[in-house]
Design an enzyme around this catalytic site. Structure first.
Site, PDB file in Angstrom:
ATOM      1  N   TRP A   1      31.121  -2.614 -28.201  1.00  0.00           N
ATOM      2  CA  TRP A   1      32.066  -3.660 -28.587  1.00  0.00           C
ATOM      3  C   TRP A   1      31.492  -5.064 -28.497  1.00  0.00           C
ATOM      4  O   TRP A   1      32.058  -5.981 -29.073  1.00  0.00           O
ATOM      5  CB  TRP A   1      33.316  -3.546 -27.722  1.00  0.00           C
ATOM      6  CG  TRP A   1      34.359  -2.707 -28.367  1.00  0.00           C
ATOM      7  CD1 TRP A   1      34.236  -1.411 -28.775  1.00  0.00           C
ATOM      8  CD2 TRP A   1      35.691  -3.108 -28.690  1.00  0.00           C
ATOM      9  NE1 TRP A   1      35.417  -0.977 -29.319  1.00  0.00           N
ATOM     10  CE2 TRP A   1      36.327  -1.994 -29.278  1.00  0.00           C
ATOM     11  CE3 TRP A   1      36.418  -4.275 -28.522  1.00  0.00           C
ATOM     12  CZ2 TRP A   1      37.651  -2.032 -29.716  1.00  0.00           C
ATOM     13  CZ3 TRP A   1      37.729  -4.319 -28.947  1.00  0.00           C
ATOM     14  CH2 TRP A   1      38.335  -3.202 -29.547  1.00  0.00           C
TER      15      TRP A   1
ATOM     16  N   TYR B   1      25.983   1.539 -30.734  1.00  0.00           N
ATOM     17  CA  TYR B   1      27.446   1.478 -30.695  1.00  0.00           C
ATOM     18  C   TYR B   1      27.933   0.651 -29.519  1.00  0.00           C
ATOM     19  O   TYR B   1      27.390   0.742 -28.420  1.00  0.00           O
ATOM     20  CB  TYR B   1      28.032   2.892 -30.577  1.00  0.00           C
ATOM     21  CG  TYR B   1      29.537   2.869 -30.566  1.00  0.00           C
ATOM     22  CD1 TYR B   1      30.246   2.746 -31.752  1.00  0.00           C
ATOM     23  CD2 TYR B   1      30.250   2.890 -29.370  1.00  0.00           C
ATOM     24  CE1 TYR B   1      31.624   2.668 -31.753  1.00  0.00           C
ATOM     25  CE2 TYR B   1      31.632   2.818 -29.362  1.00  0.00           C
ATOM     26  CZ  TYR B   1      32.314   2.705 -30.555  1.00  0.00           C
ATOM     27  OH  TYR B   1      33.687   2.622 -30.556  1.00  0.00           O
TER      28      TYR B   1
END
Ligand SMILES: Nc1nc2c(c(=O)[nH]1)N[C@H]1C(S)=C(S)[C@@H](COP(=O)(O)OP(=O)(O)OC[C@H]3O[C@@H](n4cnc5c(=O)[nH]c(N)nc54)[C@H](O)[C@@H]3O)O[C@H]1N2
Ligand SMILES: Nc1nc2c(c(=O)[nH]1)N[C@H]1C(S)=C(S)[C@@H](COP(=O)(O)OP(=O)(O)OC[C@H]3O[C@@H](n4cnc5c(=O)[nH]c(N)nc54)[C@H](O)[C@@H]3O)O[C@H]1N2
Ligand SMILES: [Mo]
Length: 773
Positions: free
Chosen positions: A125, A123
């Protein structure tokens, strides 16, 4: 269709050798010369974002990783559980050696344990380009070369709401991307009740690229037309001054009670929209029995709400009267649901909007997470964008994303999720590229114990983050400025040709090239690369957009022309109010995608799960982490102003906002005075889980009883040998609790916890988080 109005593209400023590029925090052009890196914000952006100012100092910073590195204990003793992770030293090795060792280890795990022993959720960005998007690369690699991996579902952003909303209202994208737009608010809205606010710092960033920041202007226009903004939040700057908001400091975590008090007033004064409730909703009578106290003996009247949330009862009643019969918009921020029982304010916000009867009208109703991300709630592009295929995952198992430490610590044990009882897998290898769990996960001291249990932890990073420092094998990746890509987001009309601005740092390589060489060692180079170089992939991924433009008779530049120009404006879908509008206009022929096709104030499906911490309609549930002796203040750990999460914390814009090298917390003068703390002091924040230092800004812009410390300052343990070392820099996740929102969604609860604060009087320890390893 084909609506690009409002998006005149002046083009990027490419004079003087500047080249086009983009990021999650804005489109820009840049030039690298002997003078260093210079950046120019995109001229078409009415409100550019300072975060691009992190690039110049970061590009060649010593925190960058120059060479592959292997943890000494792993190199000497091989894979296996080891609590030296995060404490050991690293040995620099050649790419050849690193990839050979990793290839062997991946082969061992695949052949002895199978891909179900690999956690590849990864996980995070990462960067804005669509091809070199690290998660897409790592997932594709693990699928093709390993046969799959245990994945994660949902996000840290919307862990509770993304599971709940599809069952009670509509698809997550219907609500966040095809619902109330900023133009509608500027033109139509009379009153906005903003729970958790819509801070401009947040809409400054976006998933993928973002060309124009419109939120400040839209709120200003609405305000000038006479729209009233009511802010419910512990922080005054959760709405911009341009909104002219009335600020109500409800206690953190109590919004559900406040909303219940407003709805109770609406009902008891006959101000609710019964016709709307009858025609469009399911389960109002069941909820009404709870609201009036018929089912549990407690009416949820304004006095009851006031005693919980701290907003006085007269104000609550007044708010109900002001919103009734108006074009009222209820907004609920992500942050409200990033807390224990986070499902409840999301659900109750929808019920409040339903009781006001404005759902589906322009500028009215319910806008979940509007303003959390730039352009959210605006229009969606009407052409396909570049997407890299992920291949097929041969492993079906998954975890809700924020349950990672539970999974690693408790293999084989069961947990509840979305009505199921599931079992945690036994993970031996974790592979991370493009995320920073030792920034983003709660209770970092517990997370360290969880990662100690692995055989092997592999990280691709551009800098020595805390995650890289806890890995066994660290592979240096290029940063976005050091490679070509295509910048694109499904709700931003400007596609950007991201030119390479600088040479790779040290021996850093693109994630794609690293995976291609690893795939080779696992006998899967050709299926992974499909024979394409990075540039050939960009041309390939651009083609669906070009073909779609051409088929509509629109200007469709070929790849070379797009690349030369630097940007391309694509058409967007019209602002038609999406699914909620068509449901309002014709609920029979356009039912909602919920089990009953209606707005579910009561959900029979969720009730049938039988989970007491998320029953069949929204309820007020007492929190288990309330101010108490030893931890008398709420801690709000929200998103930072000067960076995206932890990214480029070593860049100039982020460093410039620190004080004496520490992250800056905020406190109310009342709380500071009671502890002899002054503006600019260094404070120690602590609770039963951990402690960190921070600088403090004393201000009446924060509610009394609340301390705020943003996320993203790199975890910097004073003595890594300790089990719960002091973080000398100010990472709030040494303090936050690692529990799920509820048995239903199991979302992240990192936004809110409780702490004590004291003035730090010892010798100030140095910051070492940005030192080279
Ligand atoms: N206490 C608390 N914790 C929270 C939250 C909160 O409200 N409170 N919010 C949560 C939320 S909503 C989120 S989304 C998460 C964010 O958590 P993350 O998304 O994990 O945070 P980032 O700092 O964006 O991490 C991205 C990492 O990718 C690296 N990177 C960038 N480009 C590349 C690349 O090209 N290749 C590789 N290999 N790496 C690259 C960056 O250096 C950085 O370390 O945090 C969560 N944590
Ligand atoms: N500059 C910048 N912008 C970002 C990000 C970033 O890292 N930097 N991250 C992006 C990401 S990934 C996401 S998910 C979004 C996050 O979007 P959000 O989760 O909405 O953002 P936060 O800043 O964490 O929280 C918003 C505000 O909610 C308030 N708040 C906290 N708890 C409560 C409560 O119980 N009740 C009420 N009424 N208010 C409360 C806090 O004062 C906080 O400032 O932001 C995005 N935007
Ligand atoms: Mo997020």
């Amino acid at each position: 269709m084909d609506d690009t109005i409002g998006f005149p593209d002046p083009g990027l400023d490419l004079s003087d050798g500047f080249k086009p590029h983009t990021s999650h925090w804005g489109v820009f052009s840049a030039r690298q010369s002997e003078a260093g890196l210079e950046v120019r914000a995109y001229a078409g952006d009415p409100d550019p974002n300072g975060i691009i100012g992190n690039f110049p100092g970061a590009l060649r910073h010593q925190a960058r990783i120059a060479q592959p590195a292997i943890r000494r204990g792993w190199l000497e003793r091989g894979p296996g559980p080891d609590d030296r992770r995060g404490r050991d030293e690293f040995v620099s090795v050649s790419w050849e050696k690193a990839l050979d060792l990793l290839g062997d280890e991946l082969g061992r795990i695949r052949d002895t344990r199978g891909p179900g022993a690999v956690f590849g959720g990864s996980y995070g960005w990462s960067s804005a380009g669509r091809f070199h998007h690290a998660q897409s690369q790592v997932h594709r690699f693990l699928n093709i070369a390993m046969g799959g991996y245990v994945r994660s579902v949902n996000t840290y952003s919307s862990g509770a709401s993304s599971v709940l909303l599809p069952q009670i209202l509509a698809g997550y994208e219907d609500i966040t991307k095809r619902n109330v737009t900023w133009e509608q608010i500027a033109e139509n809205t009379d009153i906005v009740l903003a729970f958790g606010g819509m801070a401009l710092k947040n809409s400054m960033v976006a998933g993928g690229s973002i060309s124009k920041h419109v939120e400040r202007g839209a709120m200003e226009a609405a305000r000038q037309r006479g729209c009233a903004f009511i802010l419910f939040s512990p922080l005054r700057d959760d709405l911009p001054v341009e909104a002219g908001a009335e600020w109500m400091t409800c206690l953190p975590g109590t919004d559900t009670a406040l909303m219940l008090g407003i709805v109770h007033t609406l009902v008891s004064e006959g101000l609710h929209d019964q016709a709307f409730l009858d025609r469009y909703t399911e389960g109002w009578p069941v909820f009404l029995r709870y609201l009036t106290g018929e089912s549990d003996g407690q009416a949820k009247h304004a006095e009851w709400a006031a005693a919980i949330c701290g907003v006085d009862a007269d104000t609550i009643r007044e708010l109900a009267r002001r919103a009734a019969g108006k074009r009222a918009l209820i907004t609920v921020s992500h942050s409200l649901q990033r807390a224990e029982h986070g499902e409840q304010p999301v659900w109750m916000g929808m019920v409040l909007a339903a009781a006001l009867g404005q759902i589906g009208l322009p500028g009215g109703g319910y806008a979940y997470s509007l303003g959390a991300i730039g352009y959210y709630g605006r229009r969606v592009n009407d052409v396909p964008g570049p997407t890299l295929g992920q291949g097929r995952n041969g492993v079906r198992d998954f975890i809700p994303v924020a349950r990672i430490a539970d999974m690693l610590l408790n293999p084989g044990t069961t947990y509840r999720y979305n009505g199921e009882t599931r079992t945690y897998p036994d993970i031996r290898l974790v592979y991370w590229a493009g995320g920073n769990p030792f920034h983003h996960h709660q209770d970092i001291n517990r997370l360290r114990k969880a990662f100690a249990k692995l055989d092997t932890f592999v990280v691709h990073e551009l800098a020595w983050t805390a995650t890289a420092r806890h890995a066994d094998i660290v592979l240096p990746s290029t940063m976005t400025l050091e490679r070509e890509d295509i910048g694109y987001s499904t709700n931003d009309p400007l596609m950007v040709a991201m030119h390479q601005i600088a040479e790779p740092f040290g021996l850093a390589r693109d994630d794609y090239d690293i995976f291609a060489d690893l795939a080779e060692r696992l006998g899967a180079r050709e299926p992974f690369t499909e024979g394409r170089t990075s540039r050939q992939w960009l041309e390939h991924l651009y083609e669906p957009t070009r073909a779609s433009l051409q088929s509509r008779g629109l200007e469709a530049p070929d790849f070379d022309e797009f690349w030369r120009r630097g940007s391309l404006v694509v058409p967007q879908q019209p602002d038609d109010g999406g699914r909620l509008r068509s449901f309002r206009e014709d609920p029979v022929n356009h039912p909602l995608p919920t089990p009953t096709g209606r707005i579910e104030i009561h959900s029979a499906k969720i009730a049938a799960h039988g989970d007491a911490d998320c029953p069949g309609h929204p309820v007020w549930l007492e929190k288990t982490d309330m101010p108490k002796p030893g931890a008398p203040c709420f801690l709000v750990a929200n998103q930072p102003v000067t960076r995206l999460h932890s990214q480029l914390d070593f860049g100039g814009h982020s460093l410039g906002a620190k004080h004496r090298g520490r992250e800056v917390a905020r406190m109310n003068p009342r709380d500071a005075d009671a502890r002899g703390i002054r503006d600019g002091d260094i404070i120690r924040l602590f609770n039963e889980r951990g402690a960190c230092l921070a600088a403090v800004h004393v201000t009446d812009g924060i509610a009394a009883g609340v301390v705020q410390l943003p996320t993203g300052a790199w975890y910097d343990p004073m003595d890594p040998e300790d089990d719960a070392p002091l973080c000398v820099h100010g990472n709030p996740n040494v303090l936050t609790r690692d529990i799920g929102t509820s048995s239903f969604a199991q979302g992240c609860t990192g936004q809110l916890t409780t702490v004590e604060v004291e003035k730090f009087t010892g010798n100030l320890p140095p910051i070492r988080a940005f030192d080279p390893v």
